[in-house]
Design an enzyme around this catalytic site. Structure first.
Site, mmCIF file in Angstrom:
data_model
loop_
_atom_site.group_PDB
_atom_site.id
_atom_site.type_symbol
_atom_site.label_atom_id
_atom_site.label_comp_id
_atom_site.label_asym_id
_atom_site.label_seq_id
_atom_site.Cartn_x
_atom_site.Cartn_y
_atom_site.Cartn_z
ATOM 1 N N VAL A 119 22.401 44.981 44.870
ATOM 2 C CA VAL A 119 23.391 43.910 44.765
ATOM 3 C C VAL A 119 22.876 42.745 43.919
ATOM 4 O O VAL A 119 21.703 42.361 44.010
ATOM 5 C CB VAL A 119 23.746 43.390 46.174
ATOM 6 C CG1 VAL A 119 24.626 42.151 46.105
ATOM 7 C CG2 VAL A 119 24.438 44.484 46.975
ATOM 8 N N GLY A 145 21.732 49.162 48.449
ATOM 9 C CA GLY A 145 22.938 49.832 47.956
ATOM 10 C C GLY A 145 22.634 50.830 46.864
ATOM 11 O O GLY A 145 23.265 51.880 46.770
ATOM 12 N N ILE A 200 65.639 49.532 34.397
ATOM 13 C CA ILE A 200 66.732 50.350 34.926
ATOM 14 C C ILE A 200 68.022 49.540 34.828
ATOM 15 O O ILE A 200 68.019 48.316 35.010
ATOM 16 C CB ILE A 200 66.452 50.735 36.392
ATOM 17 C CG1 ILE A 200 65.117 51.511 36.479
ATOM 18 C CG2 ILE A 200 67.580 51.590 36.970
ATOM 19 C CD1 ILE A 200 64.643 51.772 37.892
ATOM 20 N N ALA A 213 60.612 47.903 37.451
ATOM 21 C CA ALA A 213 60.410 49.069 38.301
ATOM 22 C C ALA A 213 60.361 50.362 37.493
ATOM 23 O O ALA A 213 59.849 51.381 37.980
ATOM 24 C CB ALA A 213 61.514 49.154 39.347
#
Length: 573
Positions: free
Chosen positions: A146, A189, A410, A451
């Protein structure tokens, strides 16, 4: 099924040069290439690393990858503005000894490969790709642990670095192997990064450990530091630096975690290349429907075809004719839902499905439910129904899908609501999710809007979408900046007008919103924030399609026999 696939319908025609358009696209591609070079040069110089007797991650990648197959991803990804400008890892798709792999390595020029801000999410994206494509994940591990001065950006989170170890466990559970070549000092880690893969190959000078020298030497402070404690730390640090925990004598001779230990960079990578060949993979001829073939038209034509000006139209089928084998295709329901192309093509001899938004004015009388004309780039009722059918059939036949997006959204309004577009859009999302997890990729040719960006298997389709590509003409936003400004300030304009106040301050705010939308929707920004996984030059686009197709068919989770496919028969009739 040879009569269906060996010779499909011819596609495309020659195009006239459009010098001004090509120059605009090439200008953006040059800016992207300059940014990529800047990221590649982050950290200490290559010469410094080489003087230590080490190779950089880029040198290691160059050595193990088959020439011409590297398709890098996330080169500009930096979602948390890390001071190095990177996420500290380099990744992409590539072929190793003839086997396609998802490859990732720590950039040992940047803080010795430390965990830094944004890295965890990058690694999760990469493990997602391996999971979608069922390709081996090959790790070049060189992780110093880290970045302790910014642990809050790295350590604990639902998508923090610890999640990556669970992802490795998930890949193993799914039968997707994770291979690791381990270099350098890998504490804490970094130690788990080294131990979590399936097979561990070690360089003679590497180590992996629960805690490194710095951690071990500082494990029992008084709650504060004084000179006596400092002297103890100095002595312990010298000791553990000389004999670090978790070195090869421990993990090869005693624990047996390391399968092999190698004396040099070259021998370690040579062994890694040999282990890749031992992993599950079909011979490509098992799935190919025809011999690989180049498109009949050059990729350079794309610079003349795709209109840089977003308000100008172009023929998307001419684009696909520059990317597909022999410039051939089989179109699904050509007379229905004309705003969207759906069909089958060949990429490197493999059968692939393609979806693309068409541009320009649509045939008179369409959409059939409305009194207004249809405009390409938008979705209407028939187009959404056709896409639901097509995706469902692709799922049934196990045909991977490539989505070419250039959509403004749309259709809206009460007429569109009565035509069930809201429900049909969500139905398409359902169809994608129900399509047996077939791999998909998306290319944002120009606009990814509202969308419509979701329903066209954008990165939100994370059980299917392996990765998303942008290009020099990409724009991604919830709506166009001018539309957003009107939506945000229309009522304010009315209020100020009725109050007799000047409109100039509101207009100034509207123009500011427009500029912000421009800035935050361009290709480099999309890549930096992860809206796309890479920005690719048009001349390199086919290379990514070839990599994707090969990865999809190398070791699929399930198979539909070619002679039992139904979609080609529906197309042919």
């Amino acid at each position: 099924m040879r009569p269906y696939f060996e010779k499909m319908q011819d596609w495309g025609k020659p195009v006239k040069p459009n010098k001004a358009n090509a120059e605009q696209i090439e200008k953006i591609e040059k800016e992207i290439a300059d940014l990529v070079l800047q990221k590649k040069n982050a950290g200490i110089p290559q010469e410094v690393v080489n003087k230590r007797g080490e190779w950089t991650v880029h040198q290691r990648l160059e050595y193990i990858l088959d020439p011409g197959t590297w398709a890098p991803l996330h080169l500009l990804y930096d979602p948390m503005d890390e001071e190095s400008g990177t996420t500290g890892v380099v990744d992409g798709l590539g072929r190793i000894n003839g086997r396609w792999c998802v490859v990732i390595g720590f950039d040992n020029k940047v803080l010795a490969g430390a965990w830094i801000a944004g890295q965890a999410d990058n690694i999760l994206r990469v493990t997602d790709i391996a999971k979608r494509l069922r390709c081996p994940l090959v790790w070049l591990v060189n992780c110093s642990g880290v970045k302790l001065t910014e642990q809050e950006k790295v350590y604990a989170n639902r998508r923090g670095n610890g999640t990556t170890f669970f992802r490795h466990a998930e890949l193993n559970k799914l039968g997707v192997p994770v291979l690791a070549a381990i270099y350098g000092t890998n504490p804490a880690g970094g130690g788990y990064q080294g131990i979590s893969p399936t097979l561990l190959l070690a360089h003679k000078d590497c180590n992996i450990a629960v805690g490194g020298a710095g951690i071990v030497s500082g494990m029992a402070p008084k709650g504060y530091f004084d000179e006596g404690m400092a002297e103890q730390i100095i002595e312990a640090t010298r000791k553990f630096k000389a004999v670090p925990p978790g070195r090869v004598e421990i993990h090869y001779d005693q624990t047996g975690f390391f399968r092999e230990v190698h004396p040099s960079e070259k021998s370690l990578l040579d062994s890694l290349k040999q282990w890749v060949v031992k992993l599950p993979a079909y011979d490509a001829s098992f799935f190919r429907v025809a011999k690989p073939a180049e498109p009949k038209f050059p990729a350079e034509d794309l610079y003349n075809i795709v209109a840089f000006n977003q308000k100008m139209v172009y023929d998307v089928e001419q684009v696909m004719a520059r990317l597909t084998d022999s410039s051939e295709h089989m179109e699904f329901r050509p007379g229905y839902g004309p705003e969207v192309y759906t069909g089958l093509v060949k990429i490197d001899g493999f059968l692939m499905a393609v979806v693309a938004n068409r541009q320009g004015v649509l045939p008179k009388g369409y959409p059939e439910y409305a009194p207004y004309p249809g405009i390409g780039g938008k979705f209407y009722r028939q187009g959404l129904i056709k896409l639901n059918e097509f995706v469902t059939l692709c799922g049934r036949d196990r045909i991977p899908i490539i989505w070419f997006q250039d959509t403004s959204g749309i259709d809206v309004g009460d007429i569109a609501e009565k035509a069930e577009l809201l429900g049909l859009g969500q139905s398409l999302i359902y169809s994608i999710e129900q399509a047996n997890n077939i791999p998909m990729m998306a290319v944002i040719l120009r606009k990814g809007t509202a969308a419509a960006h979701y329903i066209m298997a954008g990165p939100q389709a994370n059980n299917n979408n392996a990765f998303t590509l942008g290009c020099a003409t990409t724009e991604i936003y919830v709506m166009h900046g001018e539309t957003a400004a009107v939506a945000s300030f229309a009522r304010r304009l009315v209020k100020e007008k009725d109050a007799g106040k000047p409109l100039e301050p509101v207009i100034k705010s509207m123009n500011k919103t427009v500029q912000e939308y421009v800035t935050k929707s361009r290709p480099a920004y999309c890549a930096k924030t992860g809206m796309v996984d890479e920005v690719v030059a048009f001349k390199d686009m086919r290379k990514y399609l070839v990599a994707f197709a090969n990865c999809c068919y190398q070791n699929p989770v399930s198979i539909t026999p070619q002679h039992q496919m139904i979609l080609p028969r529906i197309i042919k009739g």
